[in-house]
Design a protein around this motif. Structure first.
Motif, short mmCIF file in Angstrom:
data_model
loop_
_atom_site.label_atom_id
_atom_site.label_comp_id
_atom_site.label_asym_id
_atom_site.label_seq_id
_atom_site.Cartn_x
_atom_site.Cartn_y
_atom_site.Cartn_z
N ARG A 344 31.33 47.17 44.79
CA ARG A 344 31.96 47.05 43.49
C ARG A 344 32.80 48.28 43.17
O ARG A 344 33.78 48.21 42.40
CB ARG A 344 30.87 46.87 42.44
N THR A 345 32.43 49.41 43.78
CA THR A 345 33.17 50.64 43.52
C THR A 345 34.55 50.66 44.18
O THR A 345 35.45 51.36 43.71
CB THR A 345 32.39 51.86 44.01
N MET A 346 34.74 49.88 45.25
CA MET A 346 36.00 49.96 45.98
C MET A 346 37.20 49.53 45.14
O MET A 346 38.18 50.28 45.05
CB MET A 346 35.91 49.14 47.27
N PRO A 347 37.20 48.35 44.49
CA PRO A 347 38.36 48.01 43.66
C PRO A 347 38.55 48.98 42.49
O PRO A 347 39.67 49.21 42.05
CB PRO A 347 38.05 46.59 43.17
N GLU A 348 37.45 49.56 42.00
CA GLU A 348 37.57 50.53 40.92
C GLU A 348 38.24 51.81 41.42
O GLU A 348 39.13 52.36 40.76
CB GLU A 348 36.20 50.84 40.35
N LEU A 349 37.83 52.29 42.59
CA LEU A 349 38.43 53.50 43.15
C LEU A 349 39.90 53.29 43.50
O LEU A 349 40.71 54.22 43.44
CB LEU A 349 37.65 53.93 44.40
N LEU A 350 40.23 52.06 43.88
CA LEU A 350 41.62 51.74 44.25
C LEU A 350 42.46 51.35 43.04
O LEU A 350 43.66 51.09 43.19
CB LEU A 350 41.64 50.61 45.27
N ALA A 351 41.85 51.32 41.86
CA ALA A 351 42.56 50.95 40.63
C ALA A 351 43.20 49.58 40.74
O ALA A 351 44.33 49.35 40.30
CB ALA A 351 43.60 52.01 40.27
N ALA A 352 42.46 48.64 41.33
CA ALA A 352 42.97 47.27 41.49
C ALA A 352 42.85 46.51 40.18
O ALA A 352 41.83 46.57 39.49
CB ALA A 352 42.20 46.55 42.59
N VAL A 353 43.89 45.77 39.83
CA VAL A 353 43.87 44.94 38.62
C VAL A 353 43.55 43.51 39.01
O VAL A 353 43.85 43.07 40.12
CB VAL A 353 45.22 45.00 37.88
N PRO A 354 42.90 42.74 38.13
CA PRO A 354 42.61 41.33 38.44
C PRO A 354 43.90 40.55 38.71
O PRO A 354 44.96 40.87 38.17
CB PRO A 354 41.91 40.83 37.17
N VAL A 355 43.79 39.53 39.55
CA VAL A 355 44.97 38.76 39.93
C VAL A 355 45.64 38.13 38.71
O VAL A 355 46.86 37.92 38.69
CB VAL A 355 44.58 37.70 40.97
N ALA A 356 44.87 37.85 37.66
CA ALA A 356 45.46 37.28 36.45
C ALA A 356 46.40 38.25 35.75
O ALA A 356 47.28 37.83 34.99
CB ALA A 356 44.36 36.85 35.48
N ASP A 357 46.25 39.55 36.01
CA ASP A 357 47.10 40.58 35.40
C ASP A 357 47.98 41.26 36.43
O ASP A 357 48.36 42.42 36.26
CB ASP A 357 46.22 41.63 34.70
N ARG A 360 53.79 42.88 38.44
CA ARG A 360 54.35 44.22 38.64
C ARG A 360 53.30 45.26 39.07
O ARG A 360 53.52 46.46 38.93
CB ARG A 360 55.06 44.72 37.37
N HIS A 361 52.19 44.83 39.63
CA HIS A 361 51.21 45.76 40.17
C HIS A 361 51.18 45.64 41.69
O HIS A 361 51.30 44.56 42.25
CB HIS A 361 49.81 45.48 39.61
N ASP A 362 50.99 46.78 42.36
CA ASP A 362 50.94 46.78 43.82
C ASP A 362 49.53 46.62 44.36
O ASP A 362 49.34 46.27 45.52
CB ASP A 362 51.53 48.09 44.37
N THR A 363 48.51 46.92 43.54
CA THR A 363 47.12 46.84 43.98
C THR A 363 46.39 45.82 43.12
O THR A 363 46.24 46.00 41.91
CB THR A 363 46.43 48.22 43.86
N VAL A 364 45.93 44.75 43.75
CA VAL A 364 45.39 43.60 43.01
C VAL A 364 44.04 43.20 43.60
O VAL A 364 43.84 43.24 44.82
CB VAL A 364 46.38 42.41 43.08
#
Length: 393
Positions: A344-357, A360-364
């Motif tokens: 669960r920490t990996m998407p947080e560390l990568l600052a990934a946003v949910p696919v619904a948002d 214009r984001h590069d990390t999803v």
């Protein structure tokens, strides 16, 4: 860069069309389809290598990997009861991708034999259709090369160029006709698929080849099993990029990494504070060696167009997950990545946003879940699912 990947009929992936970004992080609970997505991407890459038939055979054959539920799940969701439905299309496994230039779609089906015909290869799947297209969606007007069973043709500015009327069902148009001078679009798709790299953990037990000195040659991209780690590290060192040295020092309290070369054999060495001599690869802990493998893969001097990492955090100490995430972010600046993770920490560390948002984001982050046995994506609906046309046989 890939914009879309589409899978229909593979294990729990009844029908999935995913948007891809510069860095796509796939999350979800155990058994929700993350591994199926990873394997389907490997099968797609195998189409470019001419190995997809053998890969499916090693998974137990096409019958073993096909979606096992009903063709439509509407009744099951309304009533809460599963039951079979009338089939409206052939039994098939379909895989495809779209990118900023070309795309590819393949339809694999069950073999058909004439009455009285026998073969020891009667269970091999057949390639029923292939399409190479331009643009984001495989439409008829965007088709560059098409194959239907044994017939293949290319659409050119001057008309239709017939490629074959007798293409074997186990041979792809990518293998048969991808000549750069004659059909550059086929060559581009084939080479792109062959260029993809998949890393699914690494063998680091006491007898693992990576722990033994290996013959070394210049290695700009780490092998999938990591056996050429020492040569890959030396290649990074000689590229004059100090990112690997900085990552190792940060992860292991100022440690330095080097390669001992004797009689053409390469052996990794890690010198740590307080030690009178460097430790060879055979002496490193499993977690340390695994982190060095991930670092060498992610800091490749000539990164592939797509890297797919399956659970890179496995067997790493929690203190190493943040340095690993930094390596992933650094790699994403130079290539496209898909990271399948349980942490669960990996998407947080990568600052990934949910696919619904994801606009214009590069990390999803793409979070998958199961619904009546089918893998679905949280936050992905009619408005943000990429357009896709499966076509028909």
């Amino acid at each position: 860069m890939l914009s879309t990947v589409a899978v229909r009929g593979y294990r729990s992936l009844r029908e999935v069309v995913l948007p891809l970004h510069r860095l796509t992080v796939v999350t979800g609970a155990n058994g929700t389809g993350k591994s199926s997505l990873y394997r389907s991407l490997r099968l797609l890459a195998d189409c470019g290598r001419g190995e997809v038939i053998g890969s499916l055979a090693r998974e137990g054959g096409l019958e073993s990997v096909l979606w096992a539920g009903p063709e439509q799940l509407g009744h099951a969701r309304r009533s809460g009861a599963e039951q079979g439905t009338l089939r409206s299309r052939p039994v098939s496994l379909e895989l495809g991708f779209a990118s900023d230039d070309f795309g590819y779609l393949v339809d694999l089906g069950l073999p058909q034999q004439a009455p009285g015909e026998t073969s020891a290869f009667a269970h091999d799947p057949e390639i029923k259709q292939e399409t190479i297209f331009a643009g984001p969606v495989p439409r008829r007007g965007a088709t560059l090369v098409s194959r239907t069973r044994a017939f293949a043709q290319a659409n050119t500015d001057s008309g239709v160029d017939e490629l074959s009327r007798a293409l074997p069902p186990y041979r792809s148009v990518l293998a048969e006709f991808a000549h750069p001078a004659a059909h550059p679009e086929l060559a581009a798709v084939r080479d792109r698929l062959r260029d993809w790299r998949f890393y699914d953990g690494f063998r680091v037990d006491a007898q693992a080849p990576v722990r033994q000195p290996q013959v070394g040659t210049r290695t700009p991209v780490l092998a999938g099993d990591g056996v050429d780690l020492a040569a890959a590290v030396q290649t990074i060192i000689e590229s004059a990029d100090d990112a690997l040295a900085r990552a190792v020092a940060a992860a292991f309290d100022g440690a330095t990494l080097s390669v001992d070369t004797r009689d053409g054999l390469f052996d990794l060495q890690l010198r740590q504070r307080g030690m009178l001599r460097p430790l060879r690869a055979a002496e490193l802990s499993d977690g340390t060696l695994r982190f060095l493998l991930w670092a060498a893969a992610l800091l490749s001097p000539q990164p592939p167009s797509l890297m797919v990492l399956n659970e890179p955090e496995t067997s790493l100490h929690p203190d190493l997950v943040a340095p690993l995430a930094e390596l992933v972010q650094a790699a994403a600046a130079r290539t496209q990545l898909i990271v399948v993770t349980h942490a669960r920490t990996m998407p947080e560390l990568l600052a990934a946003v949910p696919v619904a948002d994801a606009d214009r984001h590069d990390t999803v982050e793409i979070e998958v879940y199961k619904d009546f046995g089918e893998t679905r994506v949280s936050g992905l609906g009619l408005l943000n699912t990429p357009a896709w046309d499966w076509g028909s046989r």
